[in-house]
Design a protein around this motif. Structure first.
Motif, PDB file in Angstrom:
ATOM      1  N   LEU A 194       1.892  -6.163   0.949  1.00  0.00           N
ATOM      2  CA  LEU A 194       2.740  -6.536  -0.186  1.00  0.00           C
ATOM      3  C   LEU A 194       2.204  -5.923  -1.475  1.00  0.00           C
ATOM      4  O   LEU A 194       2.972  -5.435  -2.307  1.00  0.00           O
ATOM      5  CB  LEU A 194       2.806  -8.059  -0.311  1.00  0.00           C
ATOM      6  N   GLY A 195       0.877  -5.936  -1.625  1.00  0.00           N
ATOM      7  CA  GLY A 195       0.276  -5.335  -2.809  1.00  0.00           C
ATOM      8  C   GLY A 195       0.572  -3.853  -2.918  1.00  0.00           C
ATOM      9  O   GLY A 195       0.911  -3.339  -3.993  1.00  0.00           O
ATOM     10  N   LEU A 204       4.125  -3.203  -3.981  1.00  0.00           N
ATOM     11  CA  LEU A 204       4.324  -3.437  -5.414  1.00  0.00           C
ATOM     12  C   LEU A 204       3.721  -2.326  -6.263  1.00  0.00           C
ATOM     13  O   LEU A 204       4.265  -1.961  -7.311  1.00  0.00           O
ATOM     14  CB  LEU A 204       3.707  -4.780  -5.811  1.00  0.00           C
ATOM     15  N   VAL A 205       2.608  -1.768  -5.799  1.00  0.00           N
ATOM     16  CA  VAL A 205       1.913  -0.743  -6.580  1.00  0.00           C
ATOM     17  C   VAL A 205       2.679   0.576  -6.569  1.00  0.00           C
ATOM     18  O   VAL A 205       2.761   1.269  -7.591  1.00  0.00           O
ATOM     19  CB  VAL A 205       0.484  -0.543  -6.031  1.00  0.00           C
ATOM     20  N   SER A 238       3.340  -4.507 -12.570  1.00  0.00           N
ATOM     21  CA  SER A 238       3.433  -4.409 -11.109  1.00  0.00           C
ATOM     22  C   SER A 238       2.146  -3.867 -10.511  1.00  0.00           C
ATOM     23  O   SER A 238       1.736  -4.273  -9.412  1.00  0.00           O
ATOM     24  CB  SER A 238       4.612  -3.521 -10.712  1.00  0.00           C
ATOM     25  N   GLY A 266       0.077  -6.048  -7.943  1.00  0.00           N
ATOM     26  CA  GLY A 266      -0.170  -5.430  -6.653  1.00  0.00           C
ATOM     27  C   GLY A 266      -1.650  -5.252  -6.383  1.00  0.00           C
ATOM     28  O   GLY A 266      -2.125  -5.477  -5.263  1.00  0.00           O
TER      29      GLY A 266
END
Length: 337
Positions: free
Chosen positions: A160-161, A164-165, A297, A301
């Motif tokens: 998920l991180g 987002l990154v 973000s 992230g």
């Protein structure tokens, strides 16, 4: 992930096979503190490497920078083996060195430099920090490691991180670069899991040194092809050579030694947590020296990736059914390019 040539991350065989506390838990508070400082220093150096390499990659191609890095690192590491009279060659060691050299030092580090060149130093240091969490996934797929709730959470947080990154909107060049960095993290995780199952009688230090030499030989033709594209002024630049020395000596030989020393003083599950210094230092240094922007973000992230790494290392505190074996030469079992 080199990150150092050794994770990195990465992080070490003990953390994959099941930690044996003998010889570490009896250390003094000063020794453990020294180990923690060494681990933090190594990860900080790897974070700075993304900033330095981003600047170097404006002057030379990724493959040529790899070639220079490995050439310097080979001299340092092979020289150390010769000085300690540990330069030995056998079929099994060379087999593992070829495996690590191709997957880790040619494909993964090549993707790391290429992705950094296309995107940013900040993205490079943050995305590749997810490597330890991805190791859990490959350990499950290849060697049927048990998947606990903590391990599933670690992989989920890191994934998920990363999602987002990665900048899905904006310059396509940066998006592609981020995707290549994800590939770098995945291939380094795969290589690290392989190393975790390497027979305990094989010296990881020798495998690492030989793998770097093998990678240097393999990329030499491509590096020589790119030589004519480099201007004469680059070779005469003191700043350029200082950057190459940073990448080849500090982020490879020195950081490898610091990480190995640190893992001798603290258990790998605790030591792996210090890898969060890589994205932290990489992001701060990139903002200071390269003026790279840090948006919300990226921060969120990055926090999720670090959380995934911490959870994955905490999950390793549960012993594995496989026995832990010391290296035949008494060396530390960590590999961190």
């Amino acid at each position: 992930m080199s990150r150092g040539l050794v994770p990195a991350s990465s992080f070490c065989d003990d953390s994959v096979k099941g930690y044996d506390p003998a010889g570490r838990t009896g250390g003094s508070i000063i020794q453990r503190l020294g180990g923690m400082i060494a681990l933090a220093a190594a990860a900080t150096i790897w974070g700075g490497m993304y900033v330095v390499s981003k600047e170097l990659l404006t002057a030379v191609s990724p493959v040529l920078l790899m070639w220079l890095r490995y050439g310097i690192a080979s001299v340092v590491m092979l020289g150390g083996l010769i000085a300690r009279r540990q330069l030995q060659f056998d079929r099994d060691t060379l087999k593992w060195a070829l495996r690590v050299g191709v997957m880790g030092y040619v494909l993964s580090i090549g993707a790391q430099f290429w992705g950094t060149a296309l995107s940013t130093a900040t993205l490079g240091s943050v995305i590749t920090a997810a490597t330890p969490a991805f190791m859990v996934l490959f350990a499950r797929l290849l060697y049927h490691e048990g998947m606990t709730a903590a391990k599933i959470t670690a992989v989920g947080l890191a994934t998920l991180g990363v999602l987002l990154v990665v900048p899905w909107q904006g310059a396509a060049r940066i998006t592609w670069g981020s995707g290549i960095l994800v590939a770098a993290a995945l291939t380094w995780a795969l290589m690290s899991v392989w190393v975790g199952y390497m027979p305990p009688t094989i010296s990881t230090t020798r495998v690492t040194a030989y793998a770097i030499g093998i990678a240097w030989v393999l990329i030499t033709p491509a590096a020589w092809v790119s030589l004519p594209t480099v201007s004469a002024g680059v070779w005469q630049s003191q700043a350029f050579w200082l950057g190459v020395l940073y990448v080849g000596v500090l982020s490879t030989a020195l950081a490898f030694w610091l990480w190995s020393y640190g893992l001798r003083q603290v258990d790998p599950a605790t030591g792996g947590v210090f890898f969060f210094f890589q994205p932290l230092s990489g992001t701060i240094l990139a903002a200071l020296f390269l003026h790279e922007a840090v948006d919300p973000s990226l921060v969120i992230g990055g926090v999720l990736i670090v959380a995934g790494v911490i959870v994955s290392q905490w999950a390793q505190k549960t012993p594995s059914p496989r026995p832990v074996g010391n290296r035949g030469d008494g060396e530390d079992s960590s590999v961190n390019p």
